[in-house]
Design an enzyme around this catalytic site. Structure first.
Site, short mmCIF file in Angstrom:
data_model
loop_
_atom_site.label_atom_id
_atom_site.label_comp_id
_atom_site.label_asym_id
_atom_site.label_seq_id
_atom_site.Cartn_x
_atom_site.Cartn_y
_atom_site.Cartn_z
N GLY A 40 -26.02 34.90 -9.32
CA GLY A 40 -25.19 34.91 -9.95
C GLY A 40 -25.10 34.10 -11.70
O GLY A 40 -26.03 33.28 -11.25
N CYS A 41 -24.47 34.40 -12.04
CA CYS A 41 -24.85 34.43 -13.68
C CYS A 41 -24.17 32.77 -13.98
O CYS A 41 -25.32 32.16 -14.55
CB CYS A 41 -23.43 35.06 -14.18
SG CYS A 41 -21.97 34.61 -13.96
#
Lengths: 324, 324, 324, 324
Positions: B131-132
């Protein structure tokens, strides 16, 4: 191994973008990056985004520091390049982003998409790169004048630019606090790019209003002109633009209904175009979008360097912008 | 001719960035770009910045449309990938940006910079991309926990993200009118990336506050933790980070005095890091910057694809950001 | 005709906002606006938004030019006010936005919402206005410490500020080109507001990370601290904040589910608050939003001036922000 | 207690700004705020910046809910006001921001600065407020046409607007991710404000290109027209504008060398003007700046309401913008 490129004025925004493009170019390598007040500083201290240059430093901007190169790129303040060029060997290829030589018969104007210019640039040793606003206007206007679709004597341009076009020298009017959330005009009716626009297009009169827009990069130009005949349609205008740029890698007439968007050109050498006829006035309206540091400066320079070095002009350049 | 990559969910922002990277990648070609509501539409009607895809269209997101590929990339809404993956041949390599498989022992976590992960990814056929927000936190935190420099049980993270992280589905809170000129928190204390951060770092407790910042891309994470001993210095922290990433192409501890800047990572796979000790509290503070669509999504995916295909992991990826 | 207010340092952003508030204040009039390098210039040449001051000019910042006033407001660079104040009559009321006197027993700290401070300010002749970051943190933290809900020794603050907080002196890092579309930290772990935050709240240790955000105004502070007991709930925290500010005109605990948004406070004296418990760490998280030039500077000053002059503290001040 | 104002469509951006102005207006009070899909919702849930309305709710937009008022303000989608107005008592004063009645002889056009309009508005019961772009163009153009300085048949307008002009209905093209850092044109050559511009100025042909700019508020219009005679100077143009607006509270010709800046008008009812002659084309160029939600919508409405109610037209309105 590749060709060696020296960049003078490499601490500025345009110079930094040239360095970025050299770093990812398969056939070019940096010979020298020179600067004035930043001479001696690490490149990454001025351009922290250019991590691949860690361990490299700016040299002073002297003829000696630039001479061990196949191509010298000058991204200096306007007026500072002439003296320097005079001290470089005539055999070194030079591309100057400054305005000093743009209307100079000894220099070739660096816009390959103009008729005949690609061949001229390919054999030139002195190329004057096109001004950022000028690119956005010339590409939109020249084919229509060449085709006789619009009058040359009443061209009206309003062009909104991002702030990087004004350089990185600190000034109150360029502070984020002043620019964020606001648009304002400047140099109204007296912009220095008008003469080169006229020279490159054949327009006889251009009213030019630049706007400073709250974005780091990008130019959105709105170019309007009177049609030469009553029966000219939007389709005629679009057709001329489509034909003019059909075989050009970097210039694209958008599909019907889509209009240029500066964000779509970020980081690229692309030009987006769209055109229509104004319902009320009958004027032709052409809008163009570029990245002022891309096709308006650094990637235009690399495109010219590619041609001058006998490479494919698109080598190391992006057609696709970085969006959103 | 290169390896064939199919992209499901290619009409979103992350999918569009994957397409952009494929277009300029010397060893990859697009096998299919699929979408849901945009199936049948021209790619350039949704992504006008991707001019090289003119004439290409989105297919429907079906197993059949994705199967003629060496690698399938899934950039689908969270929860939608499991069913689809079940219908793909086990021999097709799959990289899923969704969160469904990030804490799943049958999948390899797609962060090559984690110890041992590069080798695992190279042999994997199922990779769950990070995930970012998780990328920005894990890279900053993991080496300090591994080295025993900070406590695992009181990590506090505040991370500001650009709006593209929220996707392109229209919503009032994501309108430019709402976001421009303003910062606001959301999902305070309950962000879905916390479990994967803990799994990937060994942290036992993470307080996470995401902020929506008025920029299209970028994450700036501030990660603070208590040092395990009184005699730990800022230099110790910097030294551990320097050693951890010295031989990593995309992660860079900045020189003393320079702090990460999201703009410096735009369009790239870069991570910028800097660290210090807080003078008043004695806490360790590490800041990291990434492009949420770059190392936080699309270029991370391409880095994993490169590894899975036996290519150099940096092929087709930028270390330098597009700035300013 | 109203009370006379002289403003020293009126060419800066905070000074300009004081002028704006005086212009629309029913009981105040401008006695003098003084400046240093802009002395002699038209006020509207520096502040083109202040059209009502057309025909007025900046005087030099001298004691003589400030003395014909009921209240003198100082918005000078830090360190420049002490000398000037020493030359003003003790009978003139002085409000100093500089940090020189904030932890000085001879001065009253200018945050009326602190317990007991409203009365103190009402009778004071020397008021040290609160720093912009400090306002955002103190309002969020003080009631929780007073109520014994959180520990005073491990407060972690990350606060994002707009660029006007850095003033209008040109600097490369504040250029729109650098700031647009990017977030970066600065003065990490060493911000000068930490001592006044500790003095005003009783916190014993504060880790402070300021972020520069791409917006002209606003501070969004995230303040986290450990609860003193395991049984403290989000509702407890919200209840304490609600009680603390229930009768305060300018501070508002938002309804459940709504979080502060700097845009909602633009141009006003408002503070927005919201709080929760972090699900993973159990930490208390309080977020606050202010306009750094509003409650963080100029409207705080006018609020204090109102009290010192015996006026209703809300006279001439906005509770509602200018949004979107 | 003041006059009672009911606002229909109060959940939109223009409606919210009307509510904000009513809240600080000494002679107005809110009679009702009505909405369509937000009927029943708390005003502060839609407009969190309007803290003074805590505890108030939107009613449904029905004639009954609007009728207990001295003035009804309509900020509805275009086309929705006619039916509603027909059900309101002829004695209730109505101001409609929609375009339905702008070229309707039974309605008075709501721009007090037009010759004769202030008196007409003062006695009117039906006022059609001016469109936002139209305000910015009419104020710049009308005096020059009245004075015979410019030709009425070749007016070219390019006007950049902030995003709030497009309303708060979510749409992909209005997402912050799309708008941030980019300028793009829309409705090129076919904007609906052209007819009212022609009707209000006497221009016979107007070419209009609207640009969407990355800012929440503001319009910067560039209006160019051909001078009627060769001997017209920039000073002549400035002189005519100065005389036209010398006694107007809200319209200001800037001093020589200063150009309009949308940020300087934020939150106010101000119009900034500047003019010159283009050196190359000889065209007259007038630039104007307004806040599209201010003089372009809500504060224009309050100015008209003041006149209709016999109040000073400036009551409760700001001349000074909120800047930076």
């Amino acid at each position: 191994m590749g060709y060696r490129v020296a960049v003078a004025g490499a601490s500025g925004y345009a110079g930094g973008e040239v360095l970025r493009l050299i770093a990812s170019h398969p056939e070019l390598q940096l010979a020298a990056a020179t600067a004035h007040s930043h001479a001696g500083a690490a490149i990454t201290s001025v351009h922290p985004h250019l991590a691949t240059y860690a361990g490299h430093y700016f040299a002073s901007t002297t003829p000696e520091n630039l001479s061990d190169a196949d191509v010298v790129v000058l991204t200096l303040p306007h007026g500072e390049s002439t003296h320097l060029v005079g001290k470089l060997s005539p055999e070194i290829k030079v591309i100057d982003l400054g305005s000093d030589h743009r209307i100079d018969p000894d220099w070739t104007y660096g816009l390959p998409e103009l008729p005949g210019h690609r061949a001229d640039i390919s054999t030139a040793t002195r190329v004057a790169a096109t001004g950022c606003y000028a690119v956005s206007v010339i590409v939109a206007l020249r084919p229509l004048l060449d085709a006789g679709l619009v009058e040359p004597d009443d061209v009206v341009v309003v062009a909104a630019s991002g702030t990087s076009g004004a350089g990185r020298t600190p000034a109150a009017r360029l502070l984020a606090s002043e620019v964020s959330g606001a648009v304002s005009p400047y140099k109204v009716g007296c912009h220095q790019h008008v003469p080169e626009i006229k020279a490159a297009t054949g327009a006889r009169s251009v009213s030019m209003t630049p706007l400073l827009a709250p974005m780091p990069r990008g130019i959105l130009a709105t170019v309007t002109a009177k049609p030469t005949r009553d029966d000219i349609s939007a389709a005629d205008v679009q057709s001329v633009l489509a034909q003019a740029y059909d075989d050009q890698t970097f210039v694209r007439l958008l599909p019907e209904g889509l209009w240029p968007h500066t964000g779509a050109t970020l980081g690229s050498n692309a030009v987006q175009l769209q055109a229509t006829l104004d319902a009320d006035s009958g004027r032709v309206i052409v809008c163009s979008a570029i990245d002022n540091l891309g096709k308006g400066a650094a990637s235009q320079i690399i495109q010219c360097a590619n041609l001058m070095l006998g490479l494919d002009e698109a080598t190391g350049l992006a057609v696709n912008g970085v969006a959103p």
